[in-house]
Design a protein around this motif. Structure first.
Motif, PDB file in Angstrom:
ATOM      1  N   GLN A   1       0.843  -1.033   0.021  1.00 56.77           N
ATOM      2  CA  GLN A   1      -0.050   0.002  -0.022  1.00 56.77           C
ATOM      3  C   GLN A   1       0.775   1.167   0.135  1.00 56.77           C
ATOM      4  OE1 GLN A   1      -2.291  -1.439   3.535  1.00 56.77           O
ATOM      5  NE2 GLN A   1      -4.090  -0.417   2.382  1.00 56.77           N
ATOM      6  N   HIS A   2       1.869   1.281   0.849  1.00 60.48           N
ATOM      7  CA  HIS A   2       2.906   2.342   0.789  1.00 60.48           C
ATOM      8  C   HIS A   2       3.440   2.780  -0.343  1.00 60.48           C
ATOM      9  CE1 HIS A   2       5.497   5.270   2.498  1.00 60.48           C
ATOM     10  NE2 HIS A   2       6.533   4.650   1.870  1.00 60.48           N
ATOM     11  N   ARG A   3       4.043   1.523  -0.991  1.00 60.84           N
ATOM     12  CA  ARG A   3       4.674   1.672  -2.405  1.00 60.84           C
ATOM     13  C   ARG A   3       3.835   2.220  -3.403  1.00 60.84           C
ATOM     14  NH1 ARG A   3       9.264  -2.523  -3.366  1.00 60.84           N
ATOM     15  NH2 ARG A   3      10.296  -2.283  -1.339  1.00 60.84           N
ATOM     16  N   VAL A   4       2.423   1.673  -3.528  1.00 62.20           N
ATOM     17  CA  VAL A   4       1.777   1.916  -4.803  1.00 62.20           C
ATOM     18  C   VAL A   4       0.764   3.126  -4.367  1.00 62.20           C
ATOM     19  CG1 VAL A   4       2.056  -0.274  -5.636  1.00 62.20           C
ATOM     20  CG2 VAL A   4       0.013   0.480  -4.240  1.00 62.20           C
ATOM     21  N   GLY A   5       0.531   3.540  -3.201  1.00 61.15           N
ATOM     22  CA  GLY A   5      -0.242   4.489  -2.793  1.00 61.15           C
ATOM     23  C   GLY A   5      -1.630   4.370  -3.116  1.00 61.15           C
ATOM     24  N   LEU A   6      -2.050   3.061  -3.023  1.00 59.38           N
ATOM     25  CA  LEU A   6      -3.355   2.469  -3.027  1.00 59.38           C
ATOM     26  C   LEU A   6      -3.862   1.983  -1.548  1.00 59.38           C
ATOM     27  CD1 LEU A   6      -3.355   0.661  -6.510  1.00 59.38           C
ATOM     28  CD2 LEU A   6      -4.226   3.111  -6.300  1.00 59.38           C
ATOM     29  N   GLY A   7      -5.221   2.227  -1.599  1.00 56.56           N
ATOM     30  CA  GLY A   7      -5.827   1.412  -0.425  1.00 56.56           C
ATOM     31  C   GLY A   7      -6.270  -0.098  -0.570  1.00 56.56           C
ATOM     32  N   ARG A   8      -6.451  -0.645   0.664  1.00 50.87           N
ATOM     33  CA  ARG A   8      -6.579  -2.190   0.473  1.00 50.87           C
ATOM     34  C   ARG A   8      -7.652  -2.639  -0.426  1.00 50.87           C
ATOM     35  NH1 ARG A   8      -9.889  -6.057   2.683  1.00 50.87           N
ATOM     36  NH2 ARG A   8      -8.981  -7.943   3.425  1.00 50.87           N
TER      37      ARG A   8
ATOM     38  N   TYR B   1      -7.274  -4.915  -3.953  1.00 51.76           N
ATOM     39  CA  TYR B   1      -7.963  -6.204  -4.009  1.00 51.76           C
ATOM     40  C   TYR B   1      -9.194  -6.317  -5.332  1.00 51.76           C
ATOM     41  CZ  TYR B   1      -5.960  -8.801  -0.247  1.00 51.76           C
ATOM     42  OH  TYR B   1      -4.940  -9.392   0.685  1.00 51.76           O
ATOM     43  N   ARG B   2      -9.478  -5.270  -5.377  1.00 49.35           N
ATOM     44  CA  ARG B   2     -10.479  -5.095  -6.617  1.00 49.35           C
ATOM     45  C   ARG B   2      -9.868  -5.257  -7.860  1.00 49.35           C
ATOM     46  NH1 ARG B   2     -11.876  -0.034  -8.394  1.00 49.35           N
ATOM     47  NH2 ARG B   2     -11.682   0.736  -6.290  1.00 49.35           N
ATOM     48  N   TRP B   3      -8.673  -4.309  -7.950  1.00 52.60           N
ATOM     49  CA  TRP B   3      -7.797  -4.514  -9.220  1.00 52.60           C
ATOM     50  C   TRP B   3      -7.054  -5.797  -9.509  1.00 52.60           C
ATOM     51  CZ3 TRP B   3      -4.517   0.632  -9.812  1.00 52.60           C
ATOM     52  CH2 TRP B   3      -5.517   1.629 -10.106  1.00 52.60           C
ATOM     53  N   MET B   4      -7.010  -6.705  -8.326  1.00 56.37           N
ATOM     54  CA  MET B   4      -6.519  -7.891  -8.485  1.00 56.37           C
ATOM     55  C   MET B   4      -7.379  -8.585  -9.125  1.00 56.37           C
ATOM     56  SD  MET B   4      -4.402  -8.860  -5.003  1.00 56.37           S
ATOM     57  CE  MET B   4      -5.689  -9.913  -4.426  1.00 56.37           C
ATOM     58  N   SER B   5      -8.624  -8.449  -8.792  1.00 54.29           N
ATOM     59  CA  SER B   5     -10.034  -9.245  -9.193  1.00 54.29           C
ATOM     60  C   SER B   5     -10.174  -9.131 -10.779  1.00 54.29           C
ATOM     61  CB  SER B   5     -11.176  -9.130  -8.464  1.00 54.29           C
ATOM     62  OG  SER B   5     -11.654  -7.889  -8.699  1.00 54.29           O
ATOM     63  N   GLU B   6      -9.814  -7.916 -10.974  1.00 54.69           N
ATOM     64  CA  GLU B   6      -9.805  -7.144 -12.705  1.00 54.69           C
ATOM     65  C   GLU B   6      -8.877  -7.467 -13.506  1.00 54.69           C
ATOM     66  OE1 GLU B   6     -10.839  -3.224 -11.794  1.00 54.69           O
ATOM     67  OE2 GLU B   6     -12.840  -3.524 -11.016  1.00 54.69           O
ATOM     68  N   GLY B   7      -7.656  -8.058 -12.816  1.00 49.79           N
ATOM     69  CA  GLY B   7      -6.633  -8.275 -13.483  1.00 49.79           C
ATOM     70  C   GLY B   7      -5.456  -7.330 -13.820  1.00 49.79           C
ATOM     71  N   LYS B   8      -5.836  -6.293 -12.991  1.00 49.57           N
ATOM     72  CA  LYS B   8      -5.184  -5.044 -13.235  1.00 49.57           C
ATOM     73  C   LYS B   8      -4.024  -4.947 -12.126  1.00 49.57           C
ATOM     74  CE  LYS B   8      -9.091  -2.159 -14.436  1.00 49.57           C
ATOM     75  NZ  LYS B   8      -9.901  -0.907 -14.052  1.00 49.57           N
TER      76      LYS B   8
END
Length: 71
Positions: free
Chosen positions: A25-32, A36-43
């Motif tokens: 989260q710290h490295r990419v600047g995104l929330g949990r 997890y949503r982007w993982m499910s979308e293949g992003k």
């Protein structure tokens, strides 16, 4: 990243760290939830299981994802 020589290997083997969610989260600047949503979308890269409910991401996959996004 650390390089390690495998006896009899032609090239050095690359060893990568596994990083947990707070560091990702710290490295990419995104929330949990976004991760997890982007993982499910293949992003976003999927984590590897450490057993039970524990997961971590290979550091080199996160670094590569960041490199692709900043081109």
């Amino acid at each position: 990243m650390v390089e390690e020589m495998d006896k009899g290997a032609i090239e050095p083997r690359r060893v990568t760290r596994l990083i947990r969610l707070p560091e990702v989260q710290h490295r990419v600047g995104l929330g949990r939830s976004t991760i997890y949503r982007w993982m499910s979308e293949g992003k976003f890269p999927k984590p590897v299981s450490l057993g039970g409910y524990s997961v971590a991401w290979p550091e080199n996959e996160i670094d590569e994802w960041i490199r692709r996004r900043t081109r």
